[in-house]
Design a protein around this motif. Structure first.
Motif, short mmCIF file in Angstrom:
data_model
loop_
_atom_site.label_atom_id
_atom_site.label_comp_id
_atom_site.label_asym_id
_atom_site.label_seq_id
_atom_site.Cartn_x
_atom_site.Cartn_y
_atom_site.Cartn_z
N ALA A 42 0.84 -1.20 0.00
CA ALA A 42 0.00 0.00 0.00
C ALA A 42 0.87 1.25 0.00
CB ALA A 42 -0.93 0.00 1.22
N ARG A 43 1.86 1.27 0.88
CA ARG A 43 2.75 2.44 0.98
C ARG A 43 3.50 2.67 -0.33
NH1 ARG A 43 6.19 3.76 6.31
NH2 ARG A 43 7.48 5.45 5.58
N ALA A 44 3.96 1.59 -0.96
CA ALA A 44 4.68 1.72 -2.23
C ALA A 44 3.77 2.29 -3.33
CB ALA A 44 5.25 0.37 -2.65
N TRP A 45 2.53 1.82 -3.38
CA TRP A 45 1.60 2.35 -4.39
C TRP A 45 1.27 3.81 -4.10
CZ3 TRP A 45 0.48 0.64 -9.05
CH2 TRP A 45 0.71 -0.71 -9.34
N PHE A 46 1.08 4.14 -2.82
CA PHE A 46 0.82 5.54 -2.48
C PHE A 46 1.99 6.43 -2.88
CE2 PHE A 46 -2.02 4.02 1.27
CZ PHE A 46 -3.12 3.92 0.43
N ARG A 47 3.22 5.95 -2.66
CA ARG A 47 4.40 6.72 -3.05
C ARG A 47 4.41 6.93 -4.56
NH1 ARG A 47 8.40 3.24 -2.19
NH2 ARG A 47 8.33 2.73 -4.39
N ASP A 48 4.14 5.86 -5.32
CA ASP A 48 4.10 5.99 -6.79
C ASP A 48 3.04 7.00 -7.22
OD1 ASP A 48 6.13 4.13 -7.01
OD2 ASP A 48 4.84 2.51 -7.72
N ALA A 49 1.88 6.95 -6.58
CA ALA A 49 0.81 7.89 -6.91
C ALA A 49 1.23 9.32 -6.58
CB ALA A 49 -0.47 7.53 -6.17
N ALA A 50 1.85 9.51 -5.41
CA ALA A 50 2.30 10.84 -5.00
C ALA A 50 3.29 11.40 -6.02
CB ALA A 50 2.94 10.78 -3.61
N GLU A 51 4.16 10.56 -6.49
CA GLU A 51 5.20 11.01 -7.42
C GLU A 51 4.64 11.36 -8.79
OE1 GLU A 51 8.10 7.88 -7.03
OE2 GLU A 51 8.89 8.75 -5.17
N THR A 52 3.40 10.93 -9.10
CA THR A 52 2.77 11.35 -10.36
C THR A 52 2.24 12.77 -10.26
OG1 THR A 52 0.50 10.61 -9.88
CG2 THR A 52 2.00 8.97 -10.86
N GLY A 53 2.16 13.30 -9.03
CA GLY A 53 1.67 14.66 -8.84
C GLY A 53 0.20 14.75 -8.49
N ILE A 54 -0.46 13.61 -8.31
CA ILE A 54 -1.89 13.64 -7.97
C ILE A 54 -2.05 13.96 -6.49
CG2 ILE A 54 -2.00 11.13 -7.64
CD1 ILE A 54 -4.87 11.24 -8.68
N PRO A 55 -2.82 14.99 -6.14
CA PRO A 55 -2.94 15.40 -4.75
C PRO A 55 -3.42 14.28 -3.82
CG PRO A 55 -3.78 17.12 -6.17
CD PRO A 55 -3.50 15.93 -7.05
N GLU A 56 -4.37 13.47 -4.26
CA GLU A 56 -4.87 12.38 -3.42
C GLU A 56 -3.75 11.38 -3.13
OE1 GLU A 56 -8.04 10.64 -1.18
OE2 GLU A 56 -7.81 12.60 -2.11
N GLY A 57 -2.87 11.14 -4.09
CA GLY A 57 -1.72 10.27 -3.87
C GLY A 57 -0.76 10.87 -2.87
N MET A 58 -0.53 12.18 -2.97
CA MET A 58 0.34 12.86 -2.02
C MET A 58 -0.23 12.74 -0.60
SD MET A 58 1.09 16.33 -4.11
CE MET A 58 1.89 16.30 -5.70
N TYR A 59 -1.52 12.92 -0.48
CA TYR A 59 -2.19 12.83 0.81
C TYR A 59 -2.06 11.40 1.38
CZ TYR A 59 -5.84 12.51 4.29
OH TYR A 59 -6.53 12.27 5.46
N CYS A 60 -2.37 10.40 0.56
CA CYS A 60 -2.32 9.02 1.04
C CYS A 60 -0.90 8.60 1.41
CB CYS A 60 -2.92 8.07 0.00
SG CYS A 60 -4.71 8.24 -0.16
N TYR A 61 0.07 9.05 0.66
CA TYR A 61 1.46 8.73 1.02
C TYR A 61 1.83 9.41 2.33
CZ TYR A 61 6.48 7.97 0.50
OH TYR A 61 7.80 7.59 0.71
N ALA A 62 1.40 10.66 2.51
CA ALA A 62 1.64 11.35 3.77
C ALA A 62 1.00 10.61 4.94
CB ALA A 62 1.13 12.79 3.70
N VAL A 63 -0.22 10.11 4.74
CA VAL A 63 -0.91 9.34 5.78
C VAL A 63 -0.08 8.11 6.15
CG1 VAL A 63 -2.93 7.88 6.24
CG2 VAL A 63 -3.23 10.17 5.24
N ALA A 64 0.44 7.40 5.14
CA ALA A 64 1.25 6.21 5.40
C ALA A 64 2.51 6.58 6.19
CB ALA A 64 1.63 5.52 4.09
N LEU A 65 3.16 7.67 5.81
CA LEU A 65 4.36 8.12 6.52
C LEU A 65 4.03 8.58 7.94
CD1 LEU A 65 5.91 10.12 3.58
CD2 LEU A 65 6.89 8.05 4.58
#
Length: 195
Positions: free
Chosen positions: A125-148
């Protein structure tokens, strides 16, 4: 990223142009409010309001006509996800992610995090959230931040969580601003959720 009604660029001749009926039906029935590929931000569907059966049929028809348009695969995944067919949702999301959908990467992360009728893996989950965050999608950034922030799939990292919450907040994600306040007051482990 949003180019008219085709969000992943103009389709090539072998992709075919989606029929207006199939494309509009899929978009109307399954576009996510937070997906930057959604062609009309005013005509999106919250997950709880998604009518899975109708959306699945419409999105399958849209994909048949334009198989390289990632938003249709993502929207099909949302419909399967709403139906509880998580393996089918994963396959549709995976195809959308292969085509470059950051939204699909977020939802794959959520599937792994929740693990309902699907493999439970916080690390994936964390790896996918990181990948999403790195695409620039705000929801991905948020979910990766939640995981961290909450140590999902690894050690908590308040500094990195703060960085990603700030990036998501700068792109208009209100819940990221709220999480930042909690992080500043309480430190890592705020209990903020991505789902």
């Amino acid at each position: 990223m949003l180019v008219g009604s085709i969000s992943c660029g103009a389709s090539s001749a072998h992709d075919g142009d989606p029929g207006v009926g199939a494309a509009q039906s899929c978009d109307h029935l399954a576009s996510a409010p937070w997906d930057p590929d959604a062609p009309d931000a005013q005509r999106t569907v919250n997950f709880r309001d998604l009518r899975a059966g109708a959306a699945i049929a419409a999105c399958q028809a849209a994909i048949a006509e334009a198989p390289r348009l990632r938003r249709f695969h993502f929207q099909l995944g949302r419909a399967y996800d709403r139906q509880g067919a998580n393996q089918d949702a994963f396959e549709a999301y995976r195809r959308a992610a292969e085509l470059g959908s950051g939204a699909a990467k977020v939802n794959i992360g959520i599937l792994y995090q929740q693990g309902r009728r699907f493999e439970k893996s916080d690390a994936k989950a964390r790896a996918w959230f990181r990948d999403a965050a790195e695409t620039g999608i705000p929801e991905g950034m948020y979910c990766y931040a939640v995981a961290l922030d909450n140590g999902i799939g690894g050690s908590p990292d308040a500094a990195a969580a703060r960085t990603w919450y700030v990036k998501a907040a700068a792109r208009g994600t209100t819940k990221a601003r709220d999480a930042l306040v909690r992080l500043e007051l309480d430190g890592a482990g705020t209990g903020t959720r991505c789902d």
